[in-house]
Every structure is written in structure tokens, then in C-alpha cells.
Design an enzyme around this catalytic site. Structure first.
Site, PDB file in Angstrom:
ATOM      1  N   MET A 150     -76.792  31.245 -79.472  1.00  0.00           N
ATOM      2  CA  MET A 150     -78.027  30.853 -78.781  1.00  0.00           C
ATOM      3  C   MET A 150     -78.368  31.780 -77.604  1.00  0.00           C
ATOM      4  O   MET A 150     -78.855  31.321 -76.565  1.00  0.00           O
ATOM      5  CB  MET A 150     -77.920  29.396 -78.309  1.00  0.00           C
ATOM      6  CG  MET A 150     -77.659  28.398 -79.430  1.00  0.00           C
ATOM      7  SD  MET A 150     -78.852  28.497 -80.780  1.00  0.00           S
ATOM      8  CE  MET A 150     -80.219  27.617 -80.037  1.00  0.00           C
ATOM      9  N   ARG A 151     -78.109  33.047 -77.766  1.00  0.00           N
ATOM     10  CA  ARG A 151     -78.464  34.031 -76.741  1.00  0.00           C
ATOM     11  C   ARG A 151     -79.256  35.139 -77.395  1.00  0.00           C
ATOM     12  O   ARG A 151     -78.902  35.560 -78.512  1.00  0.00           O
ATOM     13  CB  ARG A 151     -77.214  34.661 -76.125  1.00  0.00           C
ATOM     14  CG  ARG A 151     -76.259  33.666 -75.520  1.00  0.00           C
ATOM     15  CD  ARG A 151     -76.735  33.219 -74.159  1.00  0.00           C
ATOM     16  NE  ARG A 151     -75.870  32.164 -73.608  1.00  0.00           N
ATOM     17  CZ  ARG A 151     -76.058  31.620 -72.424  1.00  0.00           C
ATOM     18  NH1 ARG A 151     -77.066  31.998 -71.659  1.00  0.00           N
ATOM     19  NH2 ARG A 151     -75.254  30.684 -71.984  1.00  0.00           N
ATOM     20  N   ASN A 172     -79.543  37.237 -88.259  1.00  0.00           N
ATOM     21  CA  ASN A 172     -79.653  35.963 -87.540  1.00  0.00           C
ATOM     22  C   ASN A 172     -80.239  34.918 -88.487  1.00  0.00           C
ATOM     23  O   ASN A 172     -80.978  35.267 -89.419  1.00  0.00           O
ATOM     24  CB  ASN A 172     -80.576  36.134 -86.331  1.00  0.00           C
ATOM     25  CG  ASN A 172     -80.699  34.870 -85.512  1.00  0.00           C
ATOM     26  OD1 ASN A 172     -79.713  34.166 -85.285  1.00  0.00           O
ATOM     27  ND2 ASN A 172     -81.911  34.542 -85.080  1.00  0.00           N
ATOM     28  N   HIS A 174     -82.664  31.497 -88.433  1.00  0.00           N
ATOM     29  CA  HIS A 174     -83.603  30.798 -87.567  1.00  0.00           C
ATOM     30  C   HIS A 174     -84.070  29.514 -88.249  1.00  0.00           C
ATOM     31  O   HIS A 174     -84.418  29.524 -89.439  1.00  0.00           O
ATOM     32  CB  HIS A 174     -84.811  31.704 -87.268  1.00  0.00           C
ATOM     33  CG  HIS A 174     -85.790  31.035 -86.380  1.00  0.00           C
ATOM     34  ND1 HIS A 174     -85.554  30.860 -85.029  1.00  0.00           N
ATOM     35  CD2 HIS A 174     -86.979  30.433 -86.636  1.00  0.00           C
ATOM     36  CE1 HIS A 174     -86.567  30.199 -84.503  1.00  0.00           C
ATOM     37  NE2 HIS A 174     -87.445  29.921 -85.443  1.00  0.00           N
TER      38      HIS A 174
HETATM   39  C1  GRF Z   1     -78.853  26.259 -86.804  1.00  0.00           C
HETATM   40  O1  GRF Z   1     -79.888  25.316 -87.014  1.00  0.00           O
HETATM   41  C2  GRF Z   1     -79.415  27.645 -86.728  1.00  0.00           C
HETATM   42  O2  GRF Z   1     -80.551  27.846 -87.500  1.00  0.00           O
HETATM   43  C3  GRF Z   1     -79.755  27.776 -85.270  1.00  0.00           C
HETATM   44  O3  GRF Z   1     -78.728  27.089 -84.588  1.00  0.00           O
HETATM   45  C4  GRF Z   1     -78.192  26.080 -85.441  1.00  0.00           C
HETATM   46  C5  GRF Z   1     -76.709  26.313 -85.493  1.00  0.00           C
HETATM   47  O4  GRF Z   1     -76.021  25.296 -86.153  1.00  0.00           O
HETATM   48  N1  GRF Z   1     -79.883  29.163 -84.894  1.00  0.00           N
HETATM   49  P1  GRF Z   1     -74.474  25.447 -86.461  1.00  0.00           P
HETATM   50  O5  GRF Z   1     -73.771  25.790 -85.156  1.00  0.00           O
HETATM   51  O6  GRF Z   1     -74.303  26.538 -87.484  1.00  0.00           O
HETATM   52  O7  GRF Z   1     -74.050  24.113 -86.974  1.00  0.00           O
END
Ligand code: GRF
Length: 254
Positions: A150-151, A172, A174
Site C-alpha cells: 500500500m505504498r 501491481n 489494483h
Molecule cells: C487487494 O484487494 C489488492 O487489490 C489491493 O490490496 C488488497 C490486498 O489484499 N492492492 P491481500 O493483502 O492480498 O489480502
């Protein structure tokens, strides 16, 4: 047959996507997140890095005997708020070059994002990114997979991974059908807009936020009466299929 590619992963949280990738990279499907048979992919996961200590994704990696490390972004950014000296910056950090390339933040007249803030943002992130790179570049990876990391990554980091012009090496996932709903809450934004279809996107990372070339997408119907939780559940189930498939596509292309 594709060559077995070496993959590094970065996470921030629960790591269910990481688990789906681990399940597909190993022939065993025991503990498979979706409960369904996953196709084996030609990938070897070398490490999992996190920006936060103690998250479940790190446990998942350790259980699969994957090396782990943490670069504590929150702590680094807090320390930067006391002031950033030139000596704190990576020796090869060039603010002018990064300002020219980056498409993450723009300066506006209301100074919500003032030049000072942009400079702080880019410098503090480069300090953290240098620490990530010190871990990552100790491995020889073909591909870096952001699995719920998340960065945002600045050009400082991206240029040190994407060393061959025109060849992207960072992927990535999304939680929306890009280019709709970039940003941090793709499923929430999809749901609140009243969309009848939601989805997820795997894309390469470029200098913008969620703007890089799209590799694959999956969609699902949003039925009347579905809650945000339903949308997230349906979306994650699609993500667990899509991400391994996109990594396999990459493996077959190298
Ligand atoms: C997912 O929904 C992904 O698309 C987003 O963050 C979430 C991560 O979920 N970028 P996890 O940690 O893989 O369960």
C-alpha cells in the site's frame, strides 16, 4: 515450457494474493486459498518484504520458507518529519530528475500540495525505498510483484529496478477495472458509484499511480442487494485467479 522466473514480493497486510501466488508456484495445493485447484506457474518466490511489522502476509511467507524483511515506512516518515539532511538521502538521489519524471503528485495553487510537501514526499520515500532496494538487490529477480503493497513507488525506486529501457519489471494488482477508480479504495469507489460490474486489474508499474500498461483484468457482476463486503469478496476471488495467471504470462514472455 517457460523458464522458471525468480520473483520478489512486497506486501502490507493480510497477503491473500501472496498466498494465491505461493499456492500456484508450489505444486502442492494444500492450504490453497480458494480451495480450488490452482494451475502451477513457472515462478520461484525468493522473498517477501513488508512496509509494516507483524502482518499476516509475513507469516504466510515464513510458513512457505520464503525469506522476509520489513522496511518500517511509518517509522521512517515520522523520523523524516524532524528534518531531512542531505546526508540522510541516498547518495544517488537526484531531486530535479525525480521531480521531472514523477506523476504521483502535482503542485497546485491552493498549496494543498505545495512544492515543499512534494519535496518532503519524494525525499522521505526515497530514504525508505533505498532501504527496500538494499534488501531487494541482494537477490537476482526477474520480476517484483506488489501484492497488496500500500505504498506508491517513486521514480527513484522504479529506475533502479527497470534498468532495461522499455522493459517493465514491477507488477501491481489494483481492486478496480482501471482506468476507472485508481487510488486506495477501488472496491469502495466501484460500489459507491453504483456500478453493476466490478473487477480487478494487474498492470505494470510506471511513474504514475495505477497508470501503467494493463496485463490482465477480471470482472464480476454486482447484484442488487450486494453489500460492499460482497463486492470485496467477489473481487478478491477474482484477484487470486488473475495474479498467478499474469505472472505466468510474464514467465512465458522472457
Ligand atoms: C487487494 O484487494 C489488492 O487489490 C489491493 O490490496 C488488497 C490486498 O489484499 N492492492 P491481500 O493483502 O492480498 O489480502
Amino acid at each position: 515450457m517457460a523458464k522458471i522466473i525468480n520473483v520478489g514480493t512486497l506486501i502490507s497486510g493480510g497477503g491473500t494474493n501472496l498466498q494465491a501466488i505461493i499456492d500456484s508456484a508450489t505444486s502442492s495445493i494444500s492450504g490453497s486459498i480458494s480451495g480450488s485447484t490452482t494451475d502451477k506457474i513457472d515462478a520461484n518466490i525468493l522473498f517477501t518484504g513488508s512496509d509494516t511489522h507483524g502482518v499476516k502476509g509475513l507469516e504466510r511467507a515464513q510458513k512457505a520458507n520464503i525469506d522476509t524483511f520489513v522496511v518500517d515506512y511509518a517509522k521512517i516518515i515520522r523520523a523524516c518529519k524532524h528534518g531531512i539532511d542531505d546526508a540522510d538521502l541516498p547518495p544517488d538521489f537526484n531531486l530535479g530528475e525525480i521531480l521531472e519524471k514523477q506523476q504521483l503528485v502535482t503542485s497546485d495553487v491552493s498549496s494543498v500540495t505545495s512544492p515543499d510537501r512534494i519535496e518532503f514526499f519524494l525525499k522521505s520515500r526515497a530514504i525508505a525505498e533505498k532501504m527496500l532496494l538494499d534488501h531487494i538487490l541482494a537477490y537476482e529477480i526477474d520480476l517484483l510483484v506488489l501484492a497488496g503493497f500500500m505504498r506508491v513507488l517513486t521514480p527513484y525506486f522504479i529506475d533502479r529496478l527497470n534498468t532495461i529501457p522499455g522493459k517493465y519489471r514491477i507488477m501491481n494488482i489494483h481492486p478496480a477495472l482501471l482506468p476507472s477508480f485508481p487510488g486506495t479504495d477501488g472496491y469502495g469507489d466501484t460500489f459507491r458509484y453504483g456500478c453493476k460490474v466490478g473487477g480487478c486489474t494487474v498492470h505494470f508499474v510506471d511513474y504514475g499511480e495505477d497508470t501503467g500498461p494493463i496485463i490482465g483484468q477480471r470482472s464480476f457482476d454486482i447484484e442488487p442487494g450486494d453489500t460492499l463486503e460482497d463486492v470485496k469478496r467477489k473481487g478478491l476471488e477474482k484477484e487470486w485467479e488473475l495474479y498467478p495467471a499474469c505472472i505466468q504470462q510474464f514467465a512465458e514472455s522472457v
